[in-house]
Design an enzyme around this catalytic site. Structure first.
Site, mmCIF file in Angstrom:
data_model
loop_
_atom_site.group_PDB
_atom_site.id
_atom_site.type_symbol
_atom_site.label_atom_id
_atom_site.label_comp_id
_atom_site.label_asym_id
_atom_site.label_seq_id
_atom_site.Cartn_x
_atom_site.Cartn_y
_atom_site.Cartn_z
ATOM 1 N N GLY A 76 0.831 -1.196 0.000
ATOM 2 C CA GLY A 76 0.000 0.000 0.000
ATOM 3 C C GLY A 76 0.865 1.246 0.000
ATOM 4 O O GLY A 76 2.057 1.204 0.318
ATOM 5 N N GLY A 128 0.704 -5.082 0.651
ATOM 6 C CA GLY A 128 -0.517 -5.114 -0.132
ATOM 7 C C GLY A 128 -0.399 -5.897 -1.419
ATOM 8 O O GLY A 128 -1.389 -6.424 -1.930
ATOM 9 N N GLU A 151 5.764 -5.539 7.784
ATOM 10 C CA GLU A 151 5.012 -4.506 8.489
ATOM 11 C C GLU A 151 5.486 -4.228 9.917
ATOM 12 O O GLU A 151 5.371 -3.100 10.406
ATOM 13 C CB GLU A 151 3.520 -4.864 8.498
ATOM 14 C CG GLU A 151 2.806 -4.671 7.162
ATOM 15 C CD GLU A 151 3.100 -5.786 6.177
ATOM 16 O OE1 GLU A 151 2.698 -5.646 5.000
ATOM 17 O OE2 GLU A 151 3.727 -6.795 6.554
ATOM 18 N N ASP A 159 -0.848 -7.795 7.438
ATOM 19 C CA ASP A 159 -2.311 -7.755 7.310
ATOM 20 C C ASP A 159 -2.709 -8.251 5.922
ATOM 21 O O ASP A 159 -2.152 -9.227 5.451
ATOM 22 C CB ASP A 159 -2.843 -6.354 7.625
ATOM 23 C CG ASP A 159 -2.348 -5.297 6.637
ATOM 24 O OD1 ASP A 159 -1.230 -5.432 6.095
ATOM 25 O OD2 ASP A 159 -3.088 -4.316 6.390
#
Length: 382
Positions: A76, A128, A151, A159
């Protein structure tokens, strides 16, 4: 990469490009200067296109790839999310929380898509990008692949469904990959189940010609796609993950907290009888676990263990709650500042050290900020 923007018959300014070859929609993430990192606009565009392709009977499958020579998708757009968080732009259709809601819905839609999806995990594939890639029915890594879920380094947790898809590994391997954010090669990805094939990068470069010439017969689309993307033989290399499998099993026992893993690594590093290769692995692993966010290391460990008993939808709901707390009350903003904005590489974590972590703080991050019926992803999987 497999499809350059110039070969895609649409505006080169668009962040997501589409074309159809032999009934297969080729979807290209088109931000090569940013390693195809996902903007909120890209996530929304992909979601709309996915529903259009789901309903289009002329589309028999999807191929996801990235523009440029360096990567599929670096994750992301963390810098944009950081700016929104610093400005307090949480709510609304352009807020940071909505980005995660929309991203998780997109990933879930890909996981449950009714037609075969191929992801070309060529080059950098992180965060992502893994959320998109791991949703595919055929995940193709290459000799150029660099996979990671890094992360914890910036104060988040793995995630985009990672608490679900990493659970396909043995628990010790899952904890190692999820906590350290180690970068995996294509051979590593194949070994641990994050890829279905590993081919040379050059083999992917010519996939469109093979795709155009391969019959896509009803009932055998998945088989046809495998013939297009799987090389006559896999890249027969042994990755570092396999070489260190016994060490990973020894040190990343599920019963150990991260603090206890660190202590075990320190004891191992003090053993003068250990080989140079073992010493190097112990030091690199210890460096990661003593420099990343103590809060998110312990929270990530617990979330990964919980995720092994959750459905995909439940994992997304858990992750959204943790990410929300990490941004509002945790180390995310400080982690991004230190590593991506100021780049001083000196994050001021709170608390600063693993021994200062309290179980109550871990449980707080794992407790949902919403009632179950008010959760932004309450309807996911229903």
């Amino acid at each position: 990469m497999s499809a350059s923007p110039a070969s895609v018959q649409t505006s080169e300014e668009a962040e997501v490009l589409y074309r159809v070859v032999n009934g297969v929609a080729i979807v290209t993430l088109n931000r090569p200067a940013a390693l195809n990192a996902l903007s909120h606009a890209m996530v929304r565009d992909l979601a709309v296109a996915l529903e259009r392709m789901r309903a289009d009977d002329d589309i028999v499958a999807i191929v996801l790839n990235g523009a440029g020579p360096k990567g599929f998708c670096a994750g992301g757009d963390v810098r944009a999310l950081h700016q929104q968080a610093v400005r307090g732009e949480k709510l609304g259709v352009t807020g940071w929380q909505q980005f995660f809601v929309d991203e998780y819905r997109l990933d879930y839609a890909l996981h449950t898509f009714s037609k075969p999806v191929v992801a070309l995990l060529d080059g950098v594939t992180m965060g992502g990008g893994m959320g998109l890639g791991q949703a595919a029915t055929l995940r193709v890594a290459t000799s150029r692949t660099k996979i990671a879920m890094p992360e914890t380094r910036i104060g988040l947790l793995p995630d985009v469904g990672a608490t679900h898809f990493l659970a396909a590994m043995p628990v010790e391997m899952e904890l190692y990959v999820g906590l350290t954010g180690v970068t995996l090669s294509g051979a590593d990805a194949l070994y641990c189940g994050l890829a279905d094939a590993c081919v040379s990068g050059e083999w992917l470069d010519g996939f469109e010609a093979r795709l155009a010439q391969t019959p896509m017969q009803a009932g055998d689309v998945s088989g046809a796609l495998r013939r297009v993307f799987e090389a006559p033989c896999h890249v027969a290399q042994t990755g570092t993950l396999e070489a260190h499998a016994s060490l990973i099993k020894q040190y990343f026992e599920r019963s150990r907290t991260v603090e206890q893993i660190v202590h075990a690594l320190q004891v191992g590093l003090a053993d003068e009888a250990a080989s140079a290769q073992t010493q190097a692995w112990l030091k690199a692993t210890l460096d990661a676990l003593t420099h990343y966010s103590p809060t998110m290391l312990e929270v990530t460990r617990e979330a990964l263990l919980r995720g092994r008993n959750l459905t995909l939808a439940e994992s997304f709901r858990m992750e959204l709650g943790i990410v929300t707390r990490a941004i509002e009350e945790g180390d995310f903003c400080e982690g991004v500042r230190a590593h991506l904005v100021d780049k001083d590489r000196m994050p001021r974590w709170v608390p600063a050290r693993l021994p200062e972590m309290r179980p109550e703080r871990v449980q707080h991050f794992l407790a949902s900020p919403w009632r179950s019926d008010a959760h932004p992803l309450a309807d996911l999987g229903v």
